[in-house]
Design an enzyme around this catalytic site. Structure first.
Site, mmCIF file in Angstrom:
data_model
loop_
_atom_site.group_PDB
_atom_site.id
_atom_site.type_symbol
_atom_site.label_atom_id
_atom_site.label_comp_id
_atom_site.label_asym_id
_atom_site.label_seq_id
_atom_site.Cartn_x
_atom_site.Cartn_y
_atom_site.Cartn_z
ATOM 1 N N CYS A 238 0.861 -1.209 0.000
ATOM 2 C CA CYS A 238 0.000 0.000 0.000
ATOM 3 C C CYS A 238 0.882 1.239 0.000
ATOM 4 O O CYS A 238 0.613 2.220 -0.696
ATOM 5 C CB CYS A 238 -0.893 0.043 1.243
ATOM 6 S SG CYS A 238 -1.884 -1.428 1.465
ATOM 7 N N LEU A 239 1.952 1.195 0.794
ATOM 8 C CA LEU A 239 2.840 2.360 0.888
ATOM 9 C C LEU A 239 3.539 2.622 -0.443
ATOM 10 O O LEU A 239 3.756 3.769 -0.822
ATOM 11 C CB LEU A 239 3.861 2.160 2.017
ATOM 12 C CG LEU A 239 3.240 2.259 3.420
ATOM 13 C CD1 LEU A 239 4.181 1.711 4.480
ATOM 14 C CD2 LEU A 239 2.881 3.708 3.746
ATOM 15 N N ALA A 242 1.140 4.592 -2.424
ATOM 16 C CA ALA A 242 0.982 5.971 -1.948
ATOM 17 C C ALA A 242 2.239 6.803 -2.205
ATOM 18 O O ALA A 242 2.151 7.986 -2.531
ATOM 19 C CB ALA A 242 0.644 5.974 -0.466
ATOM 20 N N ARG A 243 3.399 6.180 -2.086
ATOM 21 C CA ARG A 243 4.656 6.924 -2.318
ATOM 22 C C ARG A 243 4.770 7.379 -3.753
ATOM 23 O O ARG A 243 5.389 8.405 -4.046
ATOM 24 C CB ARG A 243 5.850 6.019 -1.983
ATOM 25 C CG ARG A 243 6.017 5.801 -0.505
ATOM 26 C CD ARG A 243 6.947 4.643 -0.219
ATOM 27 N NE ARG A 243 7.011 4.386 1.203
ATOM 28 C CZ ARG A 243 7.343 3.210 1.736
ATOM 29 N NH1 ARG A 243 7.642 2.186 0.956
ATOM 30 N NH2 ARG A 243 7.383 3.070 3.041
ATOM 31 N N GLN A 279 21.307 39.536 -10.316
ATOM 32 C CA GLN A 279 21.793 38.233 -10.793
ATOM 33 C C GLN A 279 21.644 37.138 -9.744
ATOM 34 O O GLN A 279 21.379 35.983 -10.080
ATOM 35 C CB GLN A 279 23.253 38.355 -11.227
ATOM 36 C CG GLN A 279 23.388 39.192 -12.489
ATOM 37 C CD GLN A 279 24.815 39.294 -12.976
ATOM 38 O OE1 GLN A 279 25.715 38.664 -12.434
ATOM 39 N NE2 GLN A 279 25.029 40.094 -13.996
ATOM 40 N N GLU A 363 5.664 7.842 5.336
ATOM 41 C CA GLU A 363 5.729 6.851 4.254
ATOM 42 C C GLU A 363 7.170 6.466 3.922
ATOM 43 O O GLU A 363 7.566 6.387 2.764
ATOM 44 C CB GLU A 363 5.007 7.375 3.024
ATOM 45 C CG GLU A 363 3.603 7.808 3.399
ATOM 46 C CD GLU A 363 2.578 7.544 2.358
ATOM 47 O OE1 GLU A 363 2.897 6.817 1.409
ATOM 48 O OE2 GLU A 363 1.465 8.027 2.528
HETATM 49 C C1 LIG Z 1 1.787 14.222 9.635
HETATM 50 C C2 LIG Z 1 2.048 12.739 9.639
HETATM 51 C C3 LIG Z 1 1.083 11.870 9.145
HETATM 52 C C4 LIG Z 1 1.298 10.497 9.193
HETATM 53 N N1 LIG Z 1 0.312 9.632 8.740
HETATM 54 C C5 LIG Z 1 0.452 8.295 8.933
HETATM 55 C C6 LIG Z 1 -0.631 7.391 8.612
HETATM 56 O O1 LIG Z 1 -1.675 7.807 8.094
HETATM 57 N N2 LIG Z 1 -0.472 6.073 8.919
HETATM 58 C C7 LIG Z 1 0.665 5.587 9.490
HETATM 59 O O2 LIG Z 1 0.719 4.379 9.734
HETATM 60 N N3 LIG Z 1 1.705 6.403 9.788
HETATM 61 C C8 LIG Z 1 1.627 7.743 9.538
HETATM 62 N N4 LIG Z 1 2.663 8.597 9.853
HETATM 63 C C9 LIG Z 1 3.843 8.054 10.538
HETATM 64 C C10 LIG Z 1 5.108 8.008 9.681
HETATM 65 O O3 LIG Z 1 4.987 7.065 8.659
HETATM 66 C C11 LIG Z 1 6.284 7.754 10.629
HETATM 67 O O4 LIG Z 1 6.484 8.950 11.345
HETATM 68 C C12 LIG Z 1 7.557 7.337 9.901
HETATM 69 O O5 LIG Z 1 7.445 6.026 9.398
HETATM 70 C C13 LIG Z 1 8.790 7.413 10.807
HETATM 71 O O6 LIG Z 1 8.565 6.796 12.025
HETATM 72 P P1 LIG Z 1 8.934 7.564 13.405
HETATM 73 O O7 LIG Z 1 8.328 8.907 13.335
HETATM 74 O O8 LIG Z 1 8.538 6.662 14.510
HETATM 75 O O9 LIG Z 1 10.486 7.763 13.339
HETATM 76 P P2 LIG Z 1 11.634 6.692 13.773
HETATM 77 O O10 LIG Z 1 11.400 5.413 13.050
HETATM 78 O O11 LIG Z 1 11.749 6.677 15.261
HETATM 79 O O12 LIG Z 1 12.913 7.392 13.162
HETATM 80 C C14 LIG Z 1 13.560 8.521 13.780
HETATM 81 C C15 LIG Z 1 14.797 8.846 12.966
HETATM 82 O O13 LIG Z 1 15.678 7.712 12.967
HETATM 83 C C16 LIG Z 1 15.981 7.341 11.640
HETATM 84 N N5 LIG Z 1 16.165 5.878 11.538
HETATM 85 C C17 LIG Z 1 15.350 4.886 11.994
HETATM 86 N N6 LIG Z 1 15.867 3.692 11.694
HETATM 87 C C18 LIG Z 1 17.045 3.919 11.040
HETATM 88 C C19 LIG Z 1 18.034 3.086 10.458
HETATM 89 N N7 LIG Z 1 17.937 1.744 10.445
HETATM 90 N N8 LIG Z 1 19.105 3.690 9.884
HETATM 91 C C20 LIG Z 1 19.196 5.042 9.826
HETATM 92 N N9 LIG Z 1 18.297 5.882 10.355
HETATM 93 C C21 LIG Z 1 17.220 5.319 10.941
HETATM 94 C C22 LIG Z 1 14.780 7.787 10.831
HETATM 95 O O14 LIG Z 1 15.071 7.888 9.451
HETATM 96 C C23 LIG Z 1 14.478 9.124 11.481
HETATM 97 O O15 LIG Z 1 15.337 10.084 10.976
HETATM 98 C C24 LIG Z 1 2.498 9.990 9.752
HETATM 99 C C25 LIG Z 1 3.475 10.886 10.220
HETATM 100 C C26 LIG Z 1 3.269 12.238 10.159
HETATM 101 C C27 LIG Z 1 4.325 13.178 10.670
#
Ligand SMILES: Cc1cc2nc3c(=O)[nH]c(=O)nc-3n(C[C@H](O)[C@H](O)[C@H](O)COP(=O)(O)OP(=O)(O)OC[C@H]3O[C@@H](n4cnc5c(N)ncnc54)[C@H](O)[C@@H]3O)c2cc1C
Length: 384
Positions: A238-239, A242-243, A279, A363
């Site tokens: 699904c993602l 959407a992506r 410029q 996503e």
């Molecule tokens: C406005 C909004 C709407 C959203 N809508 C939905 C939705 O409808 N449904 C849904 O299911 N989710 C939704 N999300 C959630 C979104 O998909 C997650 O925020 C995203 O997957 C990241 O997860 P996290 O925020 O827990 O970050 P984390 O996974 O905790 O990551 C934090 C940081 O660590 C980094 N990181 C993590 N693992 C690694 C690795 N192995 N190596 C390097 N770096 C790493 C990440 O890239 C990031 O920079 C939404 C988020 C927002 C902000």
């Protein structure tokens, strides 16, 4: 409209151009006049979703059940025009079509499809997609939300975080771990034990509702499960859908920023002449435009590839990471050209720039897509 110096729009079919013009006229009439106000208030009126349904934009890339059955480029163009207005508007269409309708369409039973898809295509019923949890974002495989069998019923417990349209959704597609692996469940609004809480104080995607979903031993009938898929490949597929909309959508936000900056540069005068005559300003605009064209060409290339046989997830990762980063760079550069006006909601760049921060993260974060591409190049996974 910004100049299309590479004639990229000429590559669109007549039908794709018609969709472009229809969505553009809709946003100009119904959303643009209010978007700054909604962004400031931190809301998106629910009534917009049926308006998107009337235009045939909900699940427009799906077939049957009242869906338009249009091609990937047409879907991409629609996402682009919605996001030229606001990323929150595109998110509403993406979540409905690609994250809520698509899993029902692809993995649902006939009765699930008959019950939900026609009403979701019109926007009468709103859907959301619950994968992320408070402690499991980038690594959803570790999810704690679980469904256990109780007789023929399922009992669901746990919580989901950051869920777009969570509190306004009539149906939540919830991914939960079971004894057989990760499965998808359809959880209707109002099911006993199912509550939602909106997340406030976001500085990004403010014109979009984001919620927490809480499941406190929610009892679901046997037929609440999506029968067609087991494992993480369900939500990940699904993602990927959407992506694809995101990699198109963000080119709309970037275009809006460029247009705003060009217009401002032509009319704002300092030192006795338009700032567009300096410029440094022209250099910024030229780089913004050429980066935008590259992002548009990448989106179009991926769209035509999808049309001719499908895209791999890593191809979508390249598009998402690259085009979101480009859009952010363009939005920030546009903001500088607008000077102090650039930090107000009177002009779109700061709103787009802020929105794109959430788009960078949701996503699949930029880092995770980078790792997916790195793995494809080297054959080595660097996730863990
Ligand atoms: C406005 C909004 C709407 C959203 N809508 C939905 C939705 O409808 N449904 C849904 O299911 N989710 C939704 N999300 C959630 C979104 O998909 C997650 O925020 C995203 O997957 C990241 O997860 P996290 O925020 O827990 O970050 P984390 O996974 O905790 O990551 C934090 C940081 O660590 C980094 N990181 C993590 N693992 C690694 C690795 N192995 N190596 C390097 N770096 C790493 C990440 O890239 C990031 O920079 C939404 C988020 C927002 C902000």
């Amino acid at each position: 409209m910004s100049a299309d110096l590479l004639n990229i729009e000429d590559q669109l079919s007549e039908e794709e151009r018609l969709i472009r013009d229809t969505v553009r006229a809709f946003t100009a009439d119904k959303v643009q006049p209010h978007i700054a106000e909604w962004f400031e208030a931190g809301t998106m009126p629910r009534e917009i979703i049926p308006e998107l349904g009337k235009l045939g934009l909900l699940g427009m890339h799906l077939t049957g059940y009242g869906c338009a059955g249009l091609g990937p480029v047409a879907y991409g163009v629609a996402c682009r025009e919605l996001e030229a207005c606001d990323s929150g508007l595109r998110s509403a269409a993406s979540v409905q079509g690609s994250l809520a309708m698509y899993p029902i369409w692809k993995y649902g039973s006939d009765s699930q499809k008959d019950e939900w898809l026609p009403r979701m295509a019109t926007g009468e019923a709103i859907g959301c997609f619950g994968l992320t949890e408070p402690d499991h974002g980038s690594d959803p495989a570790g999810m704690r939300t679980a469904a256990r069998r109780d007789g023929s019923d399922w009992v669901l417990s746990g919580s989901k975080m950051w869920i777009t349209n969570g509190s306004v959704a009539d149906i939540a597609v919830v991914w939960a771990s079971t004894d057989d692996g990760i499965r998808g469940f359809l959880v209707p609004r109002g099911a006993p034990g199912f509550t939602t809480r909106d997340i406030h104080q976001k500085m990004s995607l403010r014109a979009s509702i984001t919620s927490e979903l809480v499941f406190d031993d929610v009892r679901l009938p046997a037929d609440a499960i999506l029968p067609g898929v087991t494992g993480l490949k369900g939500p990940l597929s699904c993602l990927t859908e959407a992506r694809f909309g995101i990699l198109w959508g963000v080119t709309g936000a970037a275009r809006s920023c460029l247009e705003s900056a060009v217009e401002y540069a032509r009319t704002r005068e300092q030192f006795g002449k338009p700032i567009g005559a300096f410029q440094l300003t022209q250099g910024k605009l030229a780089w913004m435009a050429s980066s935008l064209y590259q992002a548009q060409l990448l989106a179009l290339h991926l769209g035509r590839l999808k049309e001719s046989g499908g895209l791999s997830p890593v191809q979508v990762s390249i598009g998402k990471m690259s085009n979101v980063r480009t859009a952010i760079d363009i939005a920030r550069e546009a903001r500088t050209i607008l000077g102090a006006s650039g930090v107000t909601l009177e002009y779109p760049p700061i709103r787009h720039a802020n929105n794109l921060e959430a788009v960078l993260t949701y996503e699949g974060t930029e880092e995770i897509h980078t790792l997916a591409v790195g793995q494809a190049l080297t054959g080595i996974s660097a996730y863990r």
